[in-house]
Design a protein around this motif. Structure first.
Motif, short mmCIF file in Angstrom:
data_model
loop_
_atom_site.label_atom_id
_atom_site.label_comp_id
_atom_site.label_asym_id
_atom_site.label_seq_id
_atom_site.Cartn_x
_atom_site.Cartn_y
_atom_site.Cartn_z
N SER A 147 37.57 30.17 40.93
CA SER A 147 37.38 28.72 41.09
C SER A 147 36.25 27.88 39.91
CB SER A 147 36.68 28.11 42.22
OG SER A 147 34.69 28.40 41.97
N LYS A 194 43.09 18.24 43.99
CA LYS A 194 42.57 19.94 43.41
C LYS A 194 42.31 20.85 44.26
CE LYS A 194 42.06 18.68 38.69
NZ LYS A 194 41.87 19.04 37.54
N ARG A 198 43.36 24.68 45.67
CA ARG A 198 42.71 25.70 45.57
C ARG A 198 41.96 26.69 46.54
NH1 ARG A 198 39.21 23.22 42.40
NH2 ARG A 198 37.44 23.09 44.15
N GLU A 275 45.50 22.34 38.25
CA GLU A 275 44.65 23.18 39.37
C GLU A 275 45.26 24.81 39.17
OE1 GLU A 275 41.22 24.72 40.78
OE2 GLU A 275 42.19 22.95 40.01
#
Length: 347
Positions: A147, A194, A198, A275
């Motif tokens: 991340s 996004k 993730r 992303e």
């Protein structure tokens, strides 16, 4: 975006920190010898309920410790804070004191929340002392590696220390801030897309609105938003693929609704791709660390075989990719997610 409420019925067990995981933590400076452990903080005589500002039970308690233990506990907690924030440099706690120790009976790890205050200016900070859970640690590591966020934590055998992640709780933000006229709704919707992407790649589950925070950063011409997970208890444990997609939790409906109002299919796919590109950049930067984490986690039992079978079948159907059916562990699923991102971004 869709909404189809997901329920997690069974409480996830706590998985102990194995010797290979402890070795990995030592290699990446995550282990520490702490003067106060989680079990030490459990040795309180009684406690009192802590109410929120509206007079409702906050689900946190104020533990009461024996008088002959208070000083040792407070001094130990200050040393822990110095380890967490300044590699053990005690000068940063020279003018600080422990203001509150609070205990939560809600959740898997039953954390202690510590408030430390600078007596020179009354500026305060928080950190958490929790029961160490291997799957949670894997979640913290994947957050660090994949991340855009940095996480700060330490582990000492059965004790986990976590830095406080500042931000507006997602449920509070959706009720009181989501529709503020000065906030660009498209930017908020973009960030939720996004975040949703993730979580699925990392297999971070149970991201209901009270398990993440919204961070707000004023920019020179607009306001930027970032959603950050604050709870990693449900890292690659559940078999239901929807557990890893925040869009399916009813608590997140305000964000889903905003996305449906503000985004087209084209922009939705664009933000997903952004992303994926960000994750790919992280993979390239941290490929050796990611490989080390994979090698360790693949040796562990962190869920049931039934959950692995259910998830890989769900992923195969979701992505129309039968390669998922060959996965033997949750780590294999994440690795295939990353390989698919590498192929897609290169196209």
């Amino acid at each position: 975006m869709e909404l189809n409420d997901v329920k997690i019925v069974l409480k996830k067990p706590i998985f102990p920190v194995s010797a290979p995981l402890q070795k990995y933590l030592r290699a990446y400076q995550r282990d520490a010898k702490l003067p106060v452990t989680y079990n030490d903080l459990l040795q309180f005589n009684e406690s009192f309920p802590i109410m929120d500002k509206n007079g409702k039970d906050s689900l946190w308690e104020g533990p009461i410790y024996p008088n002959d233990r208070i000083e040792d506990i407070h001094n130990g907690l200050k040393v822990i804070y110095a380890n967490l924030k300044a590699s053990g440099n005690l000068r940063i706690v020279q003018h600080k004191y422990i203001d509150k120790i609070e205990y939560c009976t809600f959740g898997n790890t039953h954390p202690f929340r510590i408030r430390i205050v600078n007596r020179l200016n009354d500026v305060y900070d928080y950190f958490y002392v929790k029961r160490a859970d291997a799957s949670r640690i894997y979640g913290l590591e994947l957050e660090e590696i994949l991340s855009p966020n940095q996480v700060n934590y330490l582990v000492d055998r059965e004790t986990l220390i976590e830095e406080h992640i500042a931000g507006i709780p997602g449920d509070v933000f959706s009720k009181s801030y989501l529709h503020k006229p000065e906030y660009n709704p498209t930017r908020i919707a973009k960030e939720f897309v996004k975040f949703n992407e993730r979580c699925l790649v990392m297999l971070l589950g149970d991201m209901r609105s009270y398990n993440f925070v919204m961070q707000i950063t004023p920019d020179f011409d607009d306001i930027q938003f970032r959603i950050r997970a604050i709870d990693f208890d449900q890292q690659f444990y559940e078999g239901n693929i929807k557990v890893y997609q925040p869009q399916f939790f009813k608590e997140n409906f305000p964000y889903v609704k905003l996305g449906m109002e503000q985004l087209t299919d084209k922009t939705y796919l664009q933000y997903q791709q952004e992303e994926k590109s960000s994750i790919l950049h992280c993979v390239r930067s941290e490929r050796h660390r990611l490989a080390d984490l994979r090698d360790v986690s693949n040796t562990e039992v962190l869920t049931s075989q039934e959950n692995i079978i259910q998830l890989k079948e769900g992923m195969a159907a979701h992505f129309d990719d039968t390669n998922y059916l060959a996965c033997k562990t949750m780590t294999d699923v994440i690795e295939l997610n990353i390989k698919n991102i590498i192929r897609q971004v290169k196209l």
